[in-house]
Each structure stands twice: as C-alpha cells, then as structure tokens.
Write an enzyme that holds these catalytic residues in place. Structure first.
Site, short mmCIF file in Angstrom:
data_model
loop_
_atom_site.label_atom_id
_atom_site.label_comp_id
_atom_site.label_asym_id
_atom_site.label_seq_id
_atom_site.Cartn_x
_atom_site.Cartn_y
_atom_site.Cartn_z
N ARG A 45 0.85 -1.19 0.00
CA ARG A 45 0.00 0.00 0.00
C ARG A 45 0.89 1.25 0.00
O ARG A 45 2.10 1.15 0.11
CB ARG A 45 -0.91 0.01 1.23
CG ARG A 45 -0.15 -0.30 2.52
CD ARG A 45 -0.66 0.34 3.74
NE ARG A 45 -0.58 1.78 3.69
CZ ARG A 45 0.56 2.46 3.88
NH1 ARG A 45 1.71 1.86 4.11
NH2 ARG A 45 0.55 3.77 3.82
N ALA A 47 0.91 5.25 -1.98
CA ALA A 47 0.88 5.57 -3.41
C ALA A 47 2.17 5.23 -4.18
O ALA A 47 2.10 4.52 -5.20
CB ALA A 47 0.49 7.04 -3.58
N ARG A 88 -6.92 -0.09 -6.78
CA ARG A 88 -6.91 1.03 -5.83
C ARG A 88 -7.10 2.29 -6.68
O ARG A 88 -6.15 2.88 -7.18
CB ARG A 88 -5.57 1.14 -5.07
CG ARG A 88 -5.18 0.09 -4.09
CD ARG A 88 -5.90 -0.07 -2.80
NE ARG A 88 -6.32 0.99 -1.94
CZ ARG A 88 -5.66 1.47 -0.87
NH1 ARG A 88 -4.47 1.03 -0.57
NH2 ARG A 88 -6.20 2.41 -0.12
N GLN A 195 -2.85 2.59 10.03
CA GLN A 195 -1.53 2.65 9.40
C GLN A 195 -0.54 3.45 10.25
O GLN A 195 0.67 3.22 10.20
CB GLN A 195 -1.62 3.27 8.00
CG GLN A 195 -2.28 2.42 6.95
CD GLN A 195 -3.77 2.69 6.84
OE1 GLN A 195 -4.41 3.05 7.82
NE2 GLN A 195 -4.34 2.50 5.66
N ASP A 236 -2.19 10.76 -2.31
CA ASP A 236 -2.44 9.66 -3.26
C ASP A 236 -2.69 10.18 -4.66
O ASP A 236 -2.52 9.46 -5.64
CB ASP A 236 -3.62 8.81 -2.79
CG ASP A 236 -3.16 7.90 -1.68
OD1 ASP A 236 -2.99 8.39 -0.55
OD2 ASP A 236 -2.91 6.71 -1.97
O1 MRU Z 1 -4.83 3.30 2.09
P1 MRU Z 1 -3.34 3.50 2.12
O2 MRU Z 1 -2.70 2.98 3.36
O3 MRU Z 1 -2.68 3.01 0.85
O4 MRU Z 1 -3.21 5.09 2.14
C1 MRU Z 1 -1.93 5.64 2.05
C2 MRU Z 1 -1.91 7.10 2.22
O5 MRU Z 1 -2.93 7.76 2.30
C3 MRU Z 1 -0.57 7.75 2.18
O6 MRU Z 1 -0.59 8.91 2.94
C4 MRU Z 1 -0.25 8.12 0.73
O7 MRU Z 1 -0.34 7.00 -0.09
C5 MRU Z 1 1.08 8.71 0.60
S1 MRU Z 1 2.33 7.50 0.79
C6 MRU Z 1 3.85 8.16 0.65
#
Ligand code: MRU
Length: 340
Positions: A45, A47, A88, A195, A236
């Site tokens: 997971r 981005a 996603r 997270q 993202d």
């Molecule tokens: O749902 P996730 O855990 O993939 O969400 C991730 C985020 O919102 C992060 O802040 C984003 O991807 C930036 S990662 C450097």
C-alpha cells in the site's frame, strides 16, 4: 532500508503490511490476480509503492501470457492494466506505473518475447530506483522546513512501507533526524486500518525517532495547546490546481491547521500529480468495505444491522496547503503551477 517491494526470482516479493508490527512476513507473488488481492487487502500500500507494484504487476501479467503460450494481444494487455489500475482507484501512482510499462509493451511488440520481457523488467527496476532517489531529494527539500525541536504531526503512513525508498512525509522526518534536529513526532493512529499506530510507529521505532501515538480525534486539542509546529502528510493524487487526496482524516487536519495557524505540508513525488485532474472533483475516491468500520480485528463492534460509510480518502483544497514538497522543489501555496 525496508525492502517493501522487490523483484526476486521472477516474482514480486513484498513485506505483508497487514501482519506488521507483530510479524515481519514476506510474500512471493507470481500471478497478477494474487497481486491484485494483495493490493486490495493493503498487504502492499501507499501511493509510490503502488506505482512500483503496478509496474512489476504488468511484468507478471506479460510473463503469465508468455509462459502459457498465449498470444500477447493488445486487448489482453489492456485487460491486465485495467484490472491493476482498478484495484486502488485513488492512488494515481498505480496507474502511472502500469501505464509506463504498458507504453513499453506497445513500443517493443515487434521484438522477441525475451527482449520484450527484459526491457520491461529493466523499466520496472528503473521505477523502483527512481523512487528511492526521489525520496532522498524530497527529504532534503522538506527538511529545510523543519527546525530544531519541532513537533511534527503526521497521518497514515508515508514511510519506507509506502514507497520504494525511505518515504515521502516520513522521509522528511528521517532526514531532519539525520541532520541532528531534535524532533518529536505525533503519529495519528489513522482509523480505520491504523496505518499510523501500526506502521508509522514501527518505522519511527526502527529509526530511533521520538514519537507519540494519538487517536485521530486528539489533534485539535494538541494544536490548541500549541504542541504542533507543523503537519506533514502524503498524497495519493494531486490535481493540477494543487487539491490533494490523501488518507481520510487529512482534510480535518488541514481545517485544524487553518484555525490554529499551523503550517500544513503535503509531501509527494511528482508521479502523484495528475495533470488530467483539473481539481479535486476529478479525483476518484475509493470506498472500502464497511466491515473495516463495523469490525475490529475480525470482531463486530457495531450493532447488527448498523450501516457504515467508509471512504478511504478525502481531498484537501489547494488553498489550505501551505506547500507541496516534491523531489524537484517545494511549491508554495496557495496557488500551484507544477509546470514551473
Ligand atoms: O490506504 P493507504 O494505506 O494506501 O493510504 C496511504 C496514504 O494515504 C498515504 O498517505 C499516501 O499513499 C502517501 S504515501 C507516501
């Protein structure tokens, strides 16, 4: 450095983020449908890491077609790309990584399959290496905004687990720490999938960075007590005008920052900028399974029959973002022009 995602023996090796922090389990993925499952479950997971996963996922897809002696038709490649991208929908890096490899398939389609495969593997490796380098550059830019003794609040996980390198938002924090700035980090637990409490705290512990986990609803109280010098989050997808989609709860932090006059920074590589999205209204927001809200660790916490709502991301308007930090430069708000 955490090896979040690597290409090993013709398969993708990931650290299973759903098992962290209690277990460090690595998974070897050799089929696209397995990868899509892992992406959907958030075993991989964040981005930028999804961009790398998308690129290697296209390599897996082509490898599957070739080994099963299937004709590599444009239609099949399009189908693999669409199913990866759809797994996603908010994180634009996933689409970006997939399309970068797909473009190469189109360019090399008249070559021998072995040549086609090796140029795609090299391109996916290049995406990983670029991301590692981009984290370093972004971290150095962002650390200029962090002073000694700063108290930084962060949301979700923007570290090594979310990228190929040491992170975007968390990369800034790690860089400031390496520069011997005495910083403290407030880590939003980040409901519903935690997270922050599970992953960001795990990374900060490994780095020896002083931090405190808070429940998401405590940020306002901390700011009212002047305990937060800045907020750093990831993204993202960033629209052309600077509106930024990030983990649900990010917008609430931006509102609190505006009220308490706390700088609100978004850190992301330029691969997160989607110039096809004019503004935040053009960003698709993933809605996830309602069980993530009604259940905790597999146990139902809400009354039977209670409805839930689970958007995974929200959009912060550009006007509320103090600056967007990329690997190229710091873009200062409130008006953004990424062509600079
Ligand atoms: O749902 P996730 O855990 O993939 O969400 C991730 C985020 O919102 C992060 O802040 C984003 O991807 C930036 S990662 C450097």
């Amino acid at each position: 450095m955490i090896e979040t995602i690597r290409w090993v023996n013709n398969s993708i090796r990931i650290i299973d983020q759903t098992e962290l922090p209690s277990k460090e389990v690595y998974l070897n993925i050799s089929r696209v449908d397995e990868l899509i499952g892992a992406i959907t479950k958030l075993q991989v997971r964040g981005a930028p890491a999804l961009g790398i996963a998308g690129a290697y996922g296209m390599v897996l897809g082509l490898q599957e077609l070739i080994t099963s002696n299937e004709f590599v038709s444009g239609k099949k490649v399009d189908e693999i790309a669409a199913s990866l991208i759809g797994s996603r929908p908010t994180a634009v890096n996933l689409k970006w990584g997939v399309l970068r490899i797909k473009g190469l398939i189109d360019l090399t389609k008249n070559k021998k399959t072995s040549e086609m495969m090796s140029s795609m593997i090299s391109e996916a490796h290049a995406i990983l290496v670029e991301d590692i380098e981009s984290c370093v550059a972004l971290g150095l830019h962002g650390a200029q905004l962090v002073s000694d003794k700063f108290s930084i609040l962060t949301h979700c996980n923007t570290g090594g687990l979310a990228t190929g390198g040491f992170g975007t938002g968390l990369g800034i924090i790690v860089t400031a720490h390496q520069q011997h700035k005495r910083i403290h980090v407030y880590v939003d637990e980040t409901r519903p999938l935690l997270q922050g409490a599970r992953l960001t705290s795990w990374e900060l512990t490994k780095e020896g960075i002083d931090h405190t986990i808070i429940a998401d609803n405590m940020a306002g109280y901390l700011m009212a007590q002047k305990k937060v010098d800045c907020v750093i989050v990831g993204a993202d997808r960033i629209a052309k005008n600077g509106d930024a989609a990030n983990k649900i709860g990010t917008y609430s932090l931006a509102v609190l920052c505006e009220k308490h006059k706390v700088p609100f920074y978004v850190a992301a590589p330029t691969s997160t900028i989607d110039s096809a999205a004019k503004n935040g209204n053009d960003i698709p927001i993933e809605e996830r399974n309602h069980d993530e809200i009604t259940h905790y660790h597999g146990n139902r916490i809400a009354p039977a029959g209670a409805r839930a709502y689970n958007p995974a991301f929200d959009v912060t308007p550009a006007s509320m973002i103090t600056a967007i930090i990329t690997e190229k430069k710091i873009y200062k708000g409130p008006h953004y022009n990424f062509a600079d």
